[in-house]
Design a protein around this motif. Structure first.
Motif, PDB file in Angstrom:
ATOM      1  N   MET A   1       0.838  -1.208   0.000  1.00 11.02           N
ATOM      2  CA  MET A   1       0.000   0.000   0.000  1.00 11.02           C
ATOM      3  C   MET A   1       0.870   1.254   0.000  1.00 11.02           C
ATOM      4  SD  MET A   1      -3.321  -1.002   2.289  1.00 11.02           S
ATOM      5  CE  MET A   1      -2.498  -1.660   3.742  1.00 11.02           C
ATOM      6  N   LYS A   2       1.954   1.213   0.750  1.00 11.92           N
ATOM      7  CA  LYS A   2       2.871   2.362   0.766  1.00 11.92           C
ATOM      8  C   LYS A   2       3.427   2.604  -0.645  1.00 11.92           C
ATOM      9  CE  LYS A   2       6.286   4.396   3.922  1.00 11.92           C
ATOM     10  NZ  LYS A   2       5.333   5.195   4.726  1.00 11.92           N
ATOM     11  N   SER A   3       3.713   1.524  -1.363  1.00 13.12           N
ATOM     12  CA  SER A   3       4.260   1.691  -2.717  1.00 13.12           C
ATOM     13  C   SER A   3       3.239   2.343  -3.645  1.00 13.12           C
ATOM     14  CB  SER A   3       4.715   0.340  -3.284  1.00 13.12           C
ATOM     15  OG  SER A   3       3.619  -0.415  -3.754  1.00 13.12           O
ATOM     16  N   PHE A   4       1.970   2.271  -3.278  1.00 14.58           N
ATOM     17  CA  PHE A   4       0.910   2.934  -4.055  1.00 14.58           C
ATOM     18  C   PHE A   4       0.514   4.273  -3.417  1.00 14.58           C
ATOM     19  CE2 PHE A   4      -0.010  -1.475  -5.581  1.00 14.58           C
ATOM     20  CZ  PHE A   4       0.015  -1.213  -6.935  1.00 14.58           C
ATOM     21  N   ASP A   5       1.338   4.765  -2.477  1.00 16.05           N
ATOM     22  CA  ASP A   5       1.065   6.047  -1.809  1.00 16.05           C
ATOM     23  C   ASP A   5      -0.224   6.043  -1.009  1.00 16.05           C
ATOM     24  OD1 ASP A   5       3.324   7.514  -2.408  1.00 16.05           O
ATOM     25  OD2 ASP A   5       2.564   8.060  -4.383  1.00 16.05           O
ATOM     26  N   ASN A   6      -0.608   4.874  -0.515  1.00 22.16           N
ATOM     27  CA  ASN A   6      -1.788   4.819   0.342  1.00 22.16           C
ATOM     28  C   ASN A   6      -1.397   4.435   1.771  1.00 22.16           C
ATOM     29  OD1 ASN A   6      -4.460   4.925   1.132  1.00 22.16           O
ATOM     30  ND2 ASN A   6      -4.994   2.906   0.313  1.00 22.16           N
ATOM     31  N   PHE A   7      -0.392   5.126   2.294  1.00 20.87           N
ATOM     32  CA  PHE A   7       0.089   4.836   3.644  1.00 20.87           C
ATOM     33  C   PHE A   7       0.865   6.052   4.122  1.00 20.87           C
ATOM     34  CE2 PHE A   7       1.681   2.235   7.117  1.00 20.87           C
ATOM     35  CZ  PHE A   7       0.699   1.245   7.223  1.00 20.87           C
ATOM     36  N   ASP A   8       0.514   6.587   5.283  1.00 19.07           N
ATOM     37  CA  ASP A   8       1.115   7.853   5.712  1.00 19.07           C
ATOM     38  C   ASP A   8       2.190   7.703   6.777  1.00 19.07           C
ATOM     39  OD1 ASP A   8      -0.513   9.266   4.011  1.00 19.07           O
ATOM     40  OD2 ASP A   8      -2.106   9.514   5.505  1.00 19.07           O
ATOM     41  N   ASN A   9       2.075   6.699   7.638  1.00 17.88           N
ATOM     42  CA  ASN A   9       2.963   6.606   8.787  1.00 17.88           C
ATOM     43  C   ASN A   9       3.978   5.484   8.617  1.00 17.88           C
ATOM     44  OD1 ASN A   9       1.610   8.586  10.756  1.00 17.88           O
ATOM     45  ND2 ASN A   9      -0.105   7.358   9.960  1.00 17.88           N
ATOM     46  N   ASP A  10       4.814   5.344   9.610  1.00 18.69           N
ATOM     47  CA  ASP A  10       5.821   4.288   9.591  1.00 18.69           C
ATOM     48  C   ASP A  10       5.135   2.914   9.670  1.00 18.69           C
ATOM     49  OD1 ASP A  10       8.803   3.564  10.049  1.00 18.69           O
ATOM     50  OD2 ASP A  10       7.715   2.472  11.617  1.00 18.69           O
ATOM     51  N   VAL A  11       5.526   2.029   8.768  1.00 17.35           N
ATOM     52  CA  VAL A  11       4.880   0.716   8.707  1.00 17.35           C
ATOM     53  C   VAL A  11       4.981  -0.027  10.040  1.00 17.35           C
ATOM     54  CG1 VAL A  11       5.113  -1.607   7.716  1.00 17.35           C
ATOM     55  CG2 VAL A  11       5.065   0.396   6.209  1.00 17.35           C
TER      56      VAL A  11
END
Lengths: 302, 302, 302, 302
Positions: free
Chosen positions: B169-179
């Motif tokens: 999701m982070k790779s799709f820019d759908n994640f704001d905080n530290d995993v």
């Protein structure tokens, strides 16, 4: 009810014509997009209408509920070894899932599922489409319901994708009859022409514990009626079923002809119709009308 | 109600112990499988219980409803651009769909969806897990609800698949905080220990138009309560949501700890618990108990 | 060469009978599994044989190379808009990829690809299967090559999965002729019966810059011969093409009848045959024989 | 050779600048797109160059061949239980296939495969990236090869998708070391800066039966050299490997820095470089140059 209906009709009217008419076959593409009708049929036998509620249209996928009902009457719980009861999470005509899940369609409202249900009805009835037409005539009390042969033939001519699904199920031994025969009947069922009043009445038994007041017949058991409603609630609006539950909160079933039926259990059966579709294939104005109706009257079952 | 409860308890008891306890982490695998409890909480404030209704267990995915509720309170409709509202049609921890759909999970009850909801709550709260625990203590009226740190740590240690989803999701820019931060809080929420009574009470607001009688608080609006129920109805029981709607006809949410909550809108909130799971990960005896209850009392919303 | 051939034959002989004969149609399932033959045809016109090299068998997917050759002769580079040139990474009969990639099969050696190539040949030839049979008779110098009508009919009867693929391509407008007609010809091509000597000779042009010594004909250009070899090297052995390149290092094409052809560019064309297949559908003893041959003689093109 | 090189350089020059420079990290996006160089290194130790053959660039995925070589030297055939040898048929960074195939990447040249190979090397070497850098310095005879730390750090910062793959493999127990550590080394390897001459020389052992003339070392066995070439031939050019085999007919490996190496077995190792990429991520002018070279000189191995 009539004043609510009027208010909602006028509120939604500006949306009529937005979206696009189904155009995969010429016979559907040529429909006048600026039509909009609503019919509400109560368990007391009252029928409220507004707009083009008496203009017949192609019921398309709404026929899947009738096919399912006929199969459940005959096969009971045994039918669920050939088709699932789970939402699909993929477009209605996807073959991907069908391959991964061994030829058992996820539910009776995606195309593959409805085709396998048609295959069951093919085994049971000598003339499956006539049985179906007779069934909806009885349920709606309208002996003049017709099959649009031009639409049925055109769907058959453009059958490739549905034929691919049927053959894929056959390759997994989940198909008993001749593919072409079943598709002919399947398309004829989709090509039935009914108006909002016909459909609201024909769906009355699902709001009324399985009992049809029109011809005084227990169509299915009360439990089966609730089960059909449950299936509509989880899988009835293509890849928008979850959002429809969230926004409208009623079991419903849509067709690419622009019709949507919805059930207020123990109270009403509803049919809205407007030919232009949103991106997932549901009537744009129809969904808006059901949202407004449900929210105004507090109809959500949840 | 007590006599119905007793009858159903005895009817289902022979199934307790069938199926398998969740064993992907040792802390869950060691639970005594032969436990079974039911609590029913009415909108009038009565609480009916039977069996092990006061034994705490790991709520696991049931926490996803609390996370969603917190996010809806804060973000309102804006949250739906980051997570969908549609059933997934795939196992709860699949990455396939997440990749095809550009990193937007299908709904808040599959793992990816709950993790993105946790990411939203991470943005909002300084100490997200404590905020969550405080929330469920208030909703249930039980200030002693604890986090099982052994379970939380063990889940974190076995986080690979959930970490893969979060990074995707982070790779799709759908994640704001530290995993890692978000996963820590996500697993702590899953590791809350509550009993059937706690959960039945804590879910009371969903049966009561959004209003919690325990602490006299309008938790969410009536409409939002119905919307949360709608999402549970279409996506709350992993890949068995459709069948649960068909058989039980109530909005529900299950967890791999063996708990299932269900809502009878405007009447009751229910929690059943038995640790052994069926093939899709829902409590085997729990599903059976809810089927029996719903059928006996005629609770289907459909 | 004869002594090498003998040594390898004896080394591989213990493997003959391991694995399983193709059993999706009765006509293939009844073949004697304990057969094993090799034929090597040199660019100088010598033919070395051992074992059952003169026993005819069903060439099955090996026919895909002949179909491709006929299509390349006629359509040249234009054919590549209808079929790709990339390995598939999925089983030879998968529909998943075909759906994701819009009805254009990944390469001419998976079933969907060979069917679309057959569709091209259907457009070109009045009697496509007779044209094909005439072609392989000329290439091999054997006018007695026959079609096994029992096999062809049985394949047609079990055509569901291939029919699904053909209809799916038709739904994407990548199919010009009648599905049933094309499948009839496709299955007849698969049902050609040839022996190892026939096939080694018929593939001679691919080892000889496109020139067939048997009937003194430039079948395709030198470049096209290398291109066909390249396609075999990347996609010729079902989902084992990469391992075959790694182990054997030669362009090759297998069939579920147990035959495998391989090309040593500028030197030899080879056919090995043994009916029992490994898990991905290639002749188990055949692959072993080609590994031993290639390693012994240092034939890898890499 | 020099005159052929000149003719091809001039023929391809008009294409230089067509396509797009890789832009997923700023450090790569800022490269001057109008650069183009070729180096050809013969088994006799001659080196032919033209254009920007001595300008260093980021080798990116070309490093995957070096990683694989190191792993094969140490693990031999045992490594293939952790990574496959088959073309993938999907984009190089897809997680779909990885999930369906249980965490075993299809080949060592897709990202997931290279990451699992890096995990193997992490187990073996105390400082894996320094071991790798030392290795390529020795192979190329250039002790000044540097790691671009800005690129490595930027890749790490944008690691989400690769991290997702690594964690997904870890969830399937196909990962031994710390994900972050392995990714750090993986990205450092990708960030090595080499020029066309360095790379042509460093790949010399693959054209020369595994023997490196620069430092007189048998890097791998002759058979292993052919096997590495075979893997490049089937999987070396992302989702264009089949077309590259069809058009060029040589084993090759590309990187998003715009470099492509190719092997003419027993004769030459080649490196072409031009930063602008075609749609699948291979250097547009680089592919064109190799097509022209191979066709002009008749280098196809097929």
């Amino acid at each position: 009810m009539n004043s609510i209906l009027k208010r909602i009709y006028e509120k939604v009217l500006p949306l009529v014509g937005e979206g696009n008419v189904a155009d995969y076959i010429p016979a559907l593409a040529s429909v006048n997009p600026n039509q909009f009708g609503i019919a509400i049929y109560s368990n007391k036998g009252e029928c409220y209408t507004i707009g083009d509620a008496k203009t017949p249209f192609s019921i398309q996928s709404i026929s899947k509920v009738f096919s399912l009902t006929l199969a459940m009457k005959h096969y009971g719980e045994g039918m669920w070894k050939r088709v699932g009861r789970e939402p699909s999470g993929l477009p209605f005509n996807s073959l991907v899932q069908l391959e991964y899940e061994g030829g058992v369609p996820r539910n009776p409202f995606i195309n593959a599922g409805a085709i396998v249900v048609s295959d069951m009805n093919q085994t049971r009835f000598a003339t499956p489409h006539y049985a179906m037409r007779e069934f909806v005539r009885r349920l709606s009390g309208n002996p003049n319901i017709k099959t649009d042969k031009v639409v049925a033939d055109s769907e058959y001519e453009h059958r490739s994708r549905n034929a691919a699904m049927a053959y894929l199920m056959k390759s997994f031994d989940n198909f008993d009859n001749d593919v072409e025969d079943v598709l002919h009947n399947y398309f004829s069922n989709c090509a039935l022409r009914m108006n909002c009043v016909d459909l609201a009445k024909a769906f009355g038994f699902l709001a009324n514990k399985g009992y049809c007041m029109i011809n005084n017949e227990q169509v299915v058991s009360e439990q089966q009626a609730r089960q059909i409603n449950a299936l509509m609630a989880t899988s009835g609006l293509y890849d928008e079923a979850g959002t429809f539950a969230y926004m409208v909160g009623l079991p419903g079933k849509s067709g690419v002809g622009g019709g949507i039926v919805a059930i207020v259990p123990n109270q009403f059966s509803i049919c809205v119709w407007s030919p232009c579709l949103n991106k997932v294939g549901n009537s744009l104005a129809g969904v808006a009308a059901l949202e407004a109706l449900s929210s105004e009257i507090g109809w959500s079952v949840f």
